[in-house]
Design an enzyme around this catalytic site. Structure first.
Site, PDB file in Angstrom:
ATOM      1  N   HIS A 130      48.798  25.934  42.366  1.00  0.00           N
ATOM      2  CA  HIS A 130      47.750  26.942  42.174  1.00  0.00           C
ATOM      3  C   HIS A 130      47.480  27.632  43.506  1.00  0.00           C
ATOM      4  CE1 HIS A 130      45.585  23.408  43.570  1.00  0.00           C
ATOM      5  NE2 HIS A 130      44.489  24.106  43.761  1.00  0.00           N
TER       6      HIS A 130
ATOM      7  N   HIS B 197      44.862  27.967  45.541  1.00  0.00           N
ATOM      8  CA  HIS B 197      43.942  27.559  46.603  1.00  0.00           C
ATOM      9  C   HIS B 197      44.771  27.372  47.874  1.00  0.00           C
ATOM     10  CE1 HIS B 197      40.596  26.037  43.711  1.00  0.00           C
ATOM     11  NE2 HIS B 197      40.365  27.264  44.121  1.00  0.00           N
TER      12      HIS B 197
ATOM     13  N   ASP C 170      45.010  25.416  50.350  1.00  0.00           N
ATOM     14  CA  ASP C 170      45.615  24.152  50.799  1.00  0.00           C
ATOM     15  C   ASP C 170      46.935  23.858  50.083  1.00  0.00           C
ATOM     16  OD1 ASP C 170      43.799  23.895  48.617  1.00  0.00           O
ATOM     17  OD2 ASP C 170      43.745  21.716  48.817  1.00  0.00           O
ATOM     18  N   HIS C 171      47.316  24.721  49.117  1.00  0.00           N
ATOM     19  CA  HIS C 171      48.548  24.467  48.363  1.00  0.00           C
ATOM     20  C   HIS C 171      49.645  25.498  48.623  1.00  0.00           C
ATOM     21  CE1 HIS C 171      46.777  21.195  45.904  1.00  0.00           C
ATOM     22  NE2 HIS C 171      45.681  21.773  46.362  1.00  0.00           N
TER      23      HIS C 171
ATOM     24  N   HIS D 175      41.741  22.706  36.321  1.00  0.00           N
ATOM     25  CA  HIS D 175      41.144  22.899  37.641  1.00  0.00           C
ATOM     26  C   HIS D 175      40.156  24.059  37.537  1.00  0.00           C
ATOM     27  CE1 HIS D 175      40.872  22.204  41.841  1.00  0.00           C
ATOM     28  NE2 HIS D 175      41.651  23.179  42.264  1.00  0.00           N
TER      29      HIS D 175
ATOM     30  N   ASP E  11      46.062  19.890  41.557  1.00  0.00           N
ATOM     31  CA  ASP E  11      44.614  19.637  41.503  1.00  0.00           C
ATOM     32  C   ASP E  11      44.154  19.716  40.052  1.00  0.00           C
ATOM     33  OD1 ASP E  11      44.773  19.633  44.224  1.00  0.00           O
ATOM     34  OD2 ASP E  11      43.321  21.248  44.557  1.00  0.00           O
TER      35      ASP E  11
ATOM     36  N   HIS F 145      46.069  14.093  48.046  1.00  0.00           N
ATOM     37  CA  HIS F 145      44.989  15.082  48.053  1.00  0.00           C
ATOM     38  C   HIS F 145      43.634  14.420  48.307  1.00  0.00           C
ATOM     39  CE1 HIS F 145      42.474  18.492  46.646  1.00  0.00           C
ATOM     40  NE2 HIS F 145      43.517  19.233  46.951  1.00  0.00           N
TER      41      HIS F 145
HETATM   42 ZN    ZN Z   1      43.609  21.339  46.725  1.00  0.00          ZN
HETATM   43 ZN    ZN Z   2      42.459  23.454  44.221  1.00  0.00          ZN
END
Ligand code: ZN
Ligand code: ZN
Length: 330
Positions: free
Chosen positions: A60, A62, A64-65, A137, A207, A265
């Site tokens: 996805h 976000h 951090d990915h 999510h 996530d 995570h």
């Molecule tokens: Zn994340």
């Molecule tokens: Zn996320």
């Protein structure tokens, strides 16, 4: 077949953990699942080469990915890559990739092809598939299930002879899965082949709240990688932010009949996420904490292998660093 955890942290990097990225080395391909910031540098600390990455599966959008993608792509370019890079993800991925390719001034010397995947859509490799599963999510998000195609059983010439099949082209047809006729008798492949073997199955949740559809698709995973952002006392936070607790991840792995569960995570609140492992182990004994730069030999179904960057010397084989099972337990 090896699984390398390049980053195991959620939301933001910490001194101990990079944000999420997991690489699966399978034959000539390296499949990268998520690409948190700093992923290329984590590759350099491992025995994997980022130049070998053929496909990236983003769960996805976000940061951090996927924030590792701009640097990774530009370094691939700098190193003279010519081979196309395929990037898969949920809706919005094409626009994200478009933005990444227009970030800064550089002339791209290879194709970057983005493809958005719908729920249950399958990506076909030479001898594997990766299935996208819509998960739960706060934004459109996918989990992924990698499945190696199983191999047919070994050809048994002794059985073929007993059934009167003459040696030659008919052997080849049977081995290719065709039935053949010998006199009045139809000989089917299962009559002359040994037991077939299932391929390796590896699932990654991305996530998500505990997700029934992911659990079903991941059923029988040899290795399940599931997010476990917080412990169960923080379940209300997990619900609000669309994450799972360690207990929820472990219960889901148990319901899915997974062999091994690797938790990833972790919230930045945990300098040492051992408490998450303690919690998960109560519900699924084969739970492990993923650690940055840990490598698992998936085919051996065992978590016996790990290395930390400070231990790595040039030419080091990660298989030479057995990790006692208890090291990642309380
Ligand atoms: Zn994340
Ligand atoms: Zn996320």
């Amino acid at each position: 077949m090896e699984l390398l955890f390049l980053g195991t942290g959620g939301s933001v990097p910490t001194p101990e953990r990079n944000t999420v990225a997991i690489a699966l080395r399978h034959g000539p391909e390296v499949l990268l699942f998520d690409c948190g910031e700093g992923t290329q540098r984590q590759f350099m600390r491992s025995s994997f080469s980022f130049m070998k990455v053929t496909r990236v599966f983003v769960t996805h959008l976000h940061g951090d990915h996927f924030l590792g993608l701009p640097g990774l792509i530009q370094s691939m370019n700098f190193n003279g890559r010519e081979k196309a890079l395929l990037i898969y993800g949920p809706e919005g991925t094409m626009q994200m990739v478009e933005s990444v390719l227009h970030l800064g001034l550089f002339d791209l010397g290879f194709d970057v092809v983005a493809r958005e995947l719908a729920d249950a859509e399958m990506v076909e490799g030479d001898d594997f598939t990766v299935k996208a599963i819509k998960v739960e999510h706060t934004v459109p998000a996918l989990g992924y299930v990698f499945e190696e195609r199983g191999s047919p059983g070994r050809f048994r010439p002794d059985r073929a002879r007993e059934l009167g099949v003459p040696e030659g082209p008919l052997y080849a047809r049977l081995q290719a899965g065709e039935s053949v006729t010998v006199g009045d008798v139809i000989v089917t492949p299962d009559m002359v082949l040994g037991a077939s073997t299932n391929g390796i199955k590896v699932s990654y949740s991305g996530d998500t709240r505990p997700c029934e559809a992911f659990m079903e698709a991941a059923r029988g995973s040899d290795v399940m990688v599931h997010e476990a952002t917080v412990e169960s006392s923080l379940v209300d936070k997990a619900r609000i932010f669309g994450h799972s607790t360690a207990e929820e991840a472990a219960r889901l792995a148990a319901s899915a009949g997974a062999r091994k569960l690797y938790l990833v995570h972790f919230s930045g609140r945990y300098e040492d996420p051992a408490v998450l492992l303690e919690e998960a182990s109560n519900y699924f004994p084969e739970s492990y904490l993923a650690v940055d730069l840990m490598v698992i030999d998936v085919r051996k179904h065992k978590a016996a292998i790990s290395h930390q960057f400070q231990d790595v010397r040039p030419g080091d084989d990660p298989n030479d660093h057995p990790l006692p099972r208890d090291q990642h337990r309380i």
